[in-house]
Design a protein around this motif. Sequence first.
Motif, PDB file in Angstrom:
ATOM      1  N   PRO A 180       0.831  -1.212   0.000  1.00 35.61           N
ATOM      2  CA  PRO A 180       0.000   0.000   0.000  1.00 35.61           C
ATOM      3  C   PRO A 180       0.862   1.258   0.000  1.00 35.61           C
ATOM      4  O   PRO A 180       2.017   1.237   0.413  1.00 35.61           O
ATOM      5  CB  PRO A 180      -0.816  -0.113   1.278  1.00 35.61           C
ATOM      6  N   ASN A 181       0.249   2.342  -0.456  1.00 28.99           N
ATOM      7  CA  ASN A 181       0.928   3.622  -0.544  1.00 28.99           C
ATOM      8  C   ASN A 181       1.715   4.022   0.688  1.00 28.99           C
ATOM      9  O   ASN A 181       2.866   4.406   0.618  1.00 28.99           O
ATOM     10  CB  ASN A 181      -0.135   4.708  -0.709  1.00 28.99           C
ATOM     11  N   PHE A 182       1.031   3.950   1.829  1.00 25.88           N
ATOM     12  CA  PHE A 182       1.667   4.462   3.036  1.00 25.88           C
ATOM     13  C   PHE A 182       2.923   3.662   3.367  1.00 25.88           C
ATOM     14  O   PHE A 182       3.881   4.192   3.909  1.00 25.88           O
ATOM     15  CB  PHE A 182       0.677   4.448   4.206  1.00 25.88           C
ATOM     16  N   MET A 183       2.940   2.368   2.985  1.00 27.98           N
ATOM     17  CA  MET A 183       4.123   1.546   3.245  1.00 27.98           C
ATOM     18  C   MET A 183       5.275   2.000   2.368  1.00 27.98           C
ATOM     19  O   MET A 183       6.414   2.126   2.822  1.00 27.98           O
ATOM     20  CB  MET A 183       3.816   0.081   2.942  1.00 27.98           C
ATOM     21  N   TYR A 184       4.990   2.212   1.086  1.00 27.39           N
ATOM     22  CA  TYR A 184       6.052   2.684   0.182  1.00 27.39           C
ATOM     23  C   TYR A 184       6.679   3.955   0.745  1.00 27.39           C
ATOM     24  O   TYR A 184       7.898   4.099   0.813  1.00 27.39           O
ATOM     25  CB  TYR A 184       5.473   2.989  -1.200  1.00 27.39           C
ATOM     26  N   ARG A 185       5.814   4.879   1.164  1.00 29.69           N
ATOM     27  CA  ARG A 185       6.333   6.158   1.670  1.00 29.69           C
ATOM     28  C   ARG A 185       7.180   5.937   2.910  1.00 29.69           C
ATOM     29  O   ARG A 185       8.252   6.505   3.043  1.00 29.69           O
ATOM     30  CB  ARG A 185       5.177   7.078   2.015  1.00 29.69           C
ATOM     31  N   GLU A 186       6.654   5.104   3.804  1.00 29.47           N
ATOM     32  CA  GLU A 186       7.385   4.862   5.039  1.00 29.47           C
ATOM     33  C   GLU A 186       8.757   4.279   4.747  1.00 29.47           C
ATOM     34  O   GLU A 186       9.766   4.697   5.318  1.00 29.47           O
ATOM     35  CB  GLU A 186       6.585   3.884   5.882  1.00 29.47           C
ATOM     36  N   LEU A 187       8.793   3.308   3.829  1.00 29.08           N
ATOM     37  CA  LEU A 187      10.066   2.665   3.505  1.00 29.08           C
ATOM     38  C   LEU A 187      11.024   3.669   2.884  1.00 29.08           C
ATOM     39  O   LEU A 187      12.213   3.710   3.207  1.00 29.08           O
ATOM     40  CB  LEU A 187       9.839   1.488   2.550  1.00 29.08           C
ATOM     41  N   LEU A 188      10.495   4.509   1.996  1.00 28.11           N
ATOM     42  CA  LEU A 188      11.346   5.488   1.333  1.00 28.11           C
ATOM     43  C   LEU A 188      11.898   6.505   2.325  1.00 28.11           C
ATOM     44  O   LEU A 188      12.995   7.033   2.144  1.00 28.11           O
ATOM     45  CB  LEU A 188      10.565   6.204   0.229  1.00 28.11           C
ATOM     46  N   LEU A 189      11.139   6.775   3.372  1.00 24.25           N
ATOM     47  CA  LEU A 189      11.630   7.710   4.385  1.00 24.25           C
ATOM     48  C   LEU A 189      12.664   7.062   5.289  1.00 24.25           C
ATOM     49  O   LEU A 189      13.501   7.738   5.882  1.00 24.25           O
ATOM     50  CB  LEU A 189      10.466   8.234   5.233  1.00 24.25           C
ATOM     51  N   LYS A 190      12.617   5.734   5.389  1.00 27.53           N
ATOM     52  CA  LYS A 190      13.532   5.040   6.288  1.00 27.53           C
ATOM     53  C   LYS A 190      14.940   4.918   5.700  1.00 27.53           C
ATOM     54  O   LYS A 190      15.915   4.940   6.433  1.00 27.53           O
ATOM     55  CB  LYS A 190      13.003   3.632   6.576  1.00 27.53           C
ATOM     56  N   ILE A 191      15.036   4.745   4.387  1.00 31.02           N
ATOM     57  CA  ILE A 191      16.356   4.529   3.793  1.00 31.02           C
ATOM     58  C   ILE A 191      17.157   5.836   3.807  1.00 31.02           C
ATOM     59  O   ILE A 191      16.580   6.915   3.901  1.00 31.02           O
ATOM     60  CB  ILE A 191      16.237   4.003   2.340  1.00 31.02           C
ATOM     61  N   ASP A 192      18.485   5.733   3.723  1.00 31.12           N
ATOM     62  CA  ASP A 192      19.290   6.952   3.822  1.00 31.12           C
ATOM     63  C   ASP A 192      19.334   7.699   2.488  1.00 31.12           C
ATOM     64  O   ASP A 192      18.876   7.205   1.462  1.00 31.12           O
ATOM     65  CB  ASP A 192      20.695   6.646   4.360  1.00 31.12           C
ATOM     66  N   GLU A 193      19.911   8.904   2.527  1.00 32.21           N
ATOM     67  CA  GLU A 193      19.919   9.797   1.369  1.00 32.21           C
ATOM     68  C   GLU A 193      20.491   9.134   0.114  1.00 32.21           C
ATOM     69  O   GLU A 193      19.934   9.217  -0.973  1.00 32.21           O
ATOM     70  CB  GLU A 193      20.748  11.041   1.679  1.00 32.21           C
ATOM     71  N   GLU A 194      21.626   8.487   0.318  1.00 33.95           N
ATOM     72  CA  GLU A 194      22.335   7.898  -0.805  1.00 33.95           C
ATOM     73  C   GLU A 194      21.478   6.844  -1.492  1.00 33.95           C
ATOM     74  O   GLU A 194      21.360   6.784  -2.705  1.00 33.95           O
ATOM     75  CB  GLU A 194      23.612   7.266  -0.270  1.00 33.95           C
ATOM     76  N   MET A 195      20.863   6.026  -0.640  1.00 33.17           N
ATOM     77  CA  MET A 195      20.021   4.955  -1.161  1.00 33.17           C
ATOM     78  C   MET A 195      18.810   5.545  -1.878  1.00 33.17           C
ATOM     79  O   MET A 195      18.401   5.076  -2.937  1.00 33.17           O
ATOM     80  CB  MET A 195      19.566   4.088   0.024  1.00 33.17           C
ATOM     81  N   PHE A 196      18.267   6.625  -1.325  1.00 36.01           N
ATOM     82  CA  PHE A 196      17.105   7.249  -1.955  1.00 36.01           C
ATOM     83  C   PHE A 196      17.472   7.787  -3.337  1.00 36.01           C
ATOM     84  O   PHE A 196      16.708   7.689  -4.293  1.00 36.01           O
ATOM     85  CB  PHE A 196      16.556   8.377  -1.067  1.00 36.01           C
ATOM     86  N   TRP A 197      18.669   8.333  -3.439  1.00 38.32           N
ATOM     87  CA  TRP A 197      19.168   8.815  -4.720  1.00 38.32           C
ATOM     88  C   TRP A 197      19.164   7.675  -5.749  1.00 38.32           C
ATOM     89  O   TRP A 197      18.736   7.849  -6.885  1.00 38.32           O
ATOM     90  CB  TRP A 197      20.569   9.396  -4.512  1.00 38.32           C
ATOM     91  N   VAL A 214       7.653   7.885  -4.702  1.00 36.27           N
ATOM     92  CA  VAL A 214       8.987   8.486  -4.780  1.00 36.27           C
ATOM     93  C   VAL A 214       8.855   9.989  -5.011  1.00 36.27           C
ATOM     94  O   VAL A 214       9.536  10.803  -4.370  1.00 36.27           O
ATOM     95  CB  VAL A 214       9.821   7.830  -5.910  1.00 36.27           C
ATOM     96  N   ILE A 215       7.917  10.378  -5.881  1.00 35.22           N
ATOM     97  CA  ILE A 215       7.730  11.814  -6.141  1.00 35.22           C
ATOM     98  C   ILE A 215       7.293  12.534  -4.861  1.00 35.22           C
ATOM     99  O   ILE A 215       7.793  13.607  -4.531  1.00 35.22           O
ATOM    100  CB  ILE A 215       6.672  12.038  -7.248  1.00 35.22           C
ATOM    101  N   ASP A 216       6.363  11.902  -4.124  1.00 34.11           N
ATOM    102  CA  ASP A 216       5.910  12.501  -2.861  1.00 34.11           C
ATOM    103  C   ASP A 216       7.076  12.731  -1.915  1.00 34.11           C
ATOM    104  O   ASP A 216       7.174  13.781  -1.271  1.00 34.11           O
ATOM    105  CB  ASP A 216       4.904  11.575  -2.159  1.00 34.11           C
ATOM    106  N   ILE A 217       7.937  11.732  -1.832  1.00 36.60           N
ATOM    107  CA  ILE A 217       9.043  11.841  -0.878  1.00 36.60           C
ATOM    108  C   ILE A 217      10.041  12.919  -1.324  1.00 36.60           C
ATOM    109  O   ILE A 217      10.629  13.613  -0.504  1.00 36.60           O
ATOM    110  CB  ILE A 217       9.753  10.481  -0.690  1.00 36.60           C
ATOM    111  N   ILE A 218      10.199  13.068  -2.637  1.00 33.08           N
ATOM    112  CA  ILE A 218      11.075  14.138  -3.127  1.00 33.08           C
ATOM    113  C   ILE A 218      10.573  15.478  -2.588  1.00 33.08           C
ATOM    114  O   ILE A 218      11.340  16.290  -2.073  1.00 33.08           O
ATOM    115  CB  ILE A 218      11.091  14.166  -4.677  1.00 33.08           C
ATOM    116  N   GLY A 219       9.239  15.681  -2.661  1.00 41.93           N
ATOM    117  CA  GLY A 219       8.664  16.919  -2.130  1.00 41.93           C
ATOM    118  C   GLY A 219       8.920  17.040  -0.644  1.00 41.93           C
ATOM    119  O   GLY A 219       9.219  18.118  -0.132  1.00 41.93           O
TER     120      GLY A 219
END
Lengths: 345, 473
Positions: A180-197, A214-219
């Motif tokens: 689900p959406n909220f899980m994707y966001r949560e996971l993306l917030l958990k990983i570090d900057e480099e990994m998010f890149w 991913v777009i949401d988290i960029i914002g």
Amino acid sequence: MITAFYWMLYICGGIVAILFVIYIYLLSQKAIDNAKKRRLAVRRERLEPLVLSYLKEGESYRSIYHGDVDDLKVLKDVMHEYSQLVSSVDQQGRVQELAARIFTEPFRKMMRARRYSTRMNTLFAIEELRIYTLRYDVQERLETPNLEPLEVHQLYRIMAVLDPDELLEMLVDPNREPLPNFMYRELLLKIDEEMFWTFVERMDGFPPLLRLCVIDIIGNKRDFRYLDTLDHLLDSEQAEERIRALKALARIGYVRDSQHLIQRATAESWPERMMAVKAMGAIAREEFISVLQNAMRDSSWWVRTASAQGLLRYPNGPQILRTIAETDEDRFARDMAREWLEARQ
Amino acid sequence: MIETLKDIALTGFTVINNFIFIYVSISVIWYFILFFVAAIQLRKTFGLEDKTPYRELLESSFTPPVSILVPAYNEEAGILPSVRSLLAINYPEYEVIVINDGSKDRTLEFTIEAFQMKKVQKAIRKSIKTQEIRDVYVSEVYPNLFLIDKVNGGKADALNAGINLSQFPYVCSLDADSVLERDAFLKVMKPIIDSDGEVIATGGSIRIANGCKIERGEVVDIRLPDNKFAIMQVIEYMRAFLMGRVGLSQHNMLLIISGAFGVFNKEVIIQVGGYLHSTVGEDMELIVRLHEYVKDRKLKRSIIYVPDPVCWTEAPEDTSILRKQRSRWHRGLIDSLWKHKNMFFNPRYGSVGLISFPYFVFVELFGPLVELLGYVFVIVGIAMGKVYLPTAMALLFLTFLNGSILSLGAVLLEEWSLRKYPRVSDLNKLCLWALTETFWYRPLNTIWRLEGFWQFLKGNQSWGEMTRKGVSK
């Protein structure tokens, strides 16, 4: 009817008896619980100094844990508290190292326990204490069929902290159930900057929902590094992606190419126009004023209200709204301008 | 001739007696099924850590914001502590909207003064038609606290006005005289977030605050009240929530989310037209309508009850108020079911139409009628002497099973799963009082609910005044 009477008598008597047994059981449980709490408090007094001295002076950890169940519970609580207390990377590392030494074996069993709450509590602790020695167990556990969604989510959370590279592969794997959406966001917030890149770089190959997140988290990150990506996304074929990219720009409060944004203000769907207008309000550049003035006459209430709100963020915004409220030929534009001027007071 | 009449009377007696017997037996069996389903479900989450899973929600900027609606009609006694407790809850982003529904007391003045509220002009989207709104205020101290002053239009109308003003995608209805646990919102919102919006409404538990120590809008010590009516309501609420709702909720068959603590997807509420004015059971009616809406459009949406988060509320300790409340509830129940009678045994509405609707009609709605008959027959049977004594006693035992024993079960279930009451003495007290239920509290309730029945038939739709003492110190 006499038989019915006896039957009822037996049934009532039987149930009362059963409930009485349950009652006695619960009473003794309460007593046992209270006794256990006291016992654990005593253990804690012994264990806490040992943990502290290990963390400070690197004393042998062998004296700390001998496989006792009560000790394990106390240690879990103590370590949990410390992991939240200590801030330096060095100390964090020491806590995690000790945790891995003590908990790896017991947790390996407990994360597969029959009791749901035992499994879940263990998984929470694995994430909290980052017990990296269990990362393959977690990965393996994810392959178990028919897990409860909440348990699956927790396993993914652990993957995000312990093995984000593997997590990435799992998320793009088309054979897995999408999250689900909220899980994707949560996971993306958990990983570090480099990994998010890395995630952003590879996002073209992502499933659609994950891309949006991913777009949401960029914002959310408000990082200028991703401006090019957003710029690129404004031309996406998917309306939803354009909307999310506009939303991200609104949060960052900056855009490279003003014209690009202005184009979006004439989009076909009102949510897209609204987000474009919102972004213009947030970025507040001179060249957007006339666009916002036009948007005050938009057919959608949402776009009108967003543009009034946006105009108010300009130094001369109230003046512009006043002019609209008094002289604009569009009744809806006048009304909206008036409402927002009043709200401002 | 007299002999035949006597025969007919006796046959009639036996037939009705057997009918009552079978009816109550079926309802007992039904409750036991609910009891076991609830026990399994509740026990599963026993001992589950309740901080870690919510910390992320609390820190995330993606947790959907909520508008909390507090309709207030003559609530000067309880409104301030209640609002204070709301301003201190753990939730990332929310607004509190108090709706003064034309109170005759000083609810409005108290609120304005306590929170330094000033008038604002706000652009309100009139998604649902309501009575005229006189003014909107915002607090100068808490920018997320609003107050609507409107012409009296009833609770449903007040909630609708709140929905119109609210800015956030989820709205929560909350009674003005209640105190929420700090983490209650995170817990009640979690299923909505976890389901990615598939869950359109959730409700938490309601418990009785009488007797508890409440300071600055927070329950600091959970205790039992001394008043016997209040204790019985403590038990009654345990039974209603833990036993009744957990089981139904699992299969999306819930027909009630208490108006005192429920969260709803605002968009869906607006689509179904908001709360209905013309009923006293607006909370239940809305849920039934939501089910209808979802099933008519063949959507995959669900309505869920979450046992853990608790909203503590004041229970009436005086019989005259309790009586009004119960008769009103029963009127609300009948009204909600009557307005949607097309769903009754209608396969189109799935398990809601085939199981929970009939359950509410047969067990909840007609229950008091049959129970009264049962009480009468027990007395008549005993009076008629030896021959009918066993019959009467069998029926009495069955009633005891249906009332006291099931309530005792609910008390034990609570102790087994949630354990909100820390004292051993409280547990003992609850068990003993539960056993007395059949002999005084339940008959009283039966009569009050029948009054509601009667009032419904007469077409009475009033709420009845309710005076409150206020739960907080």
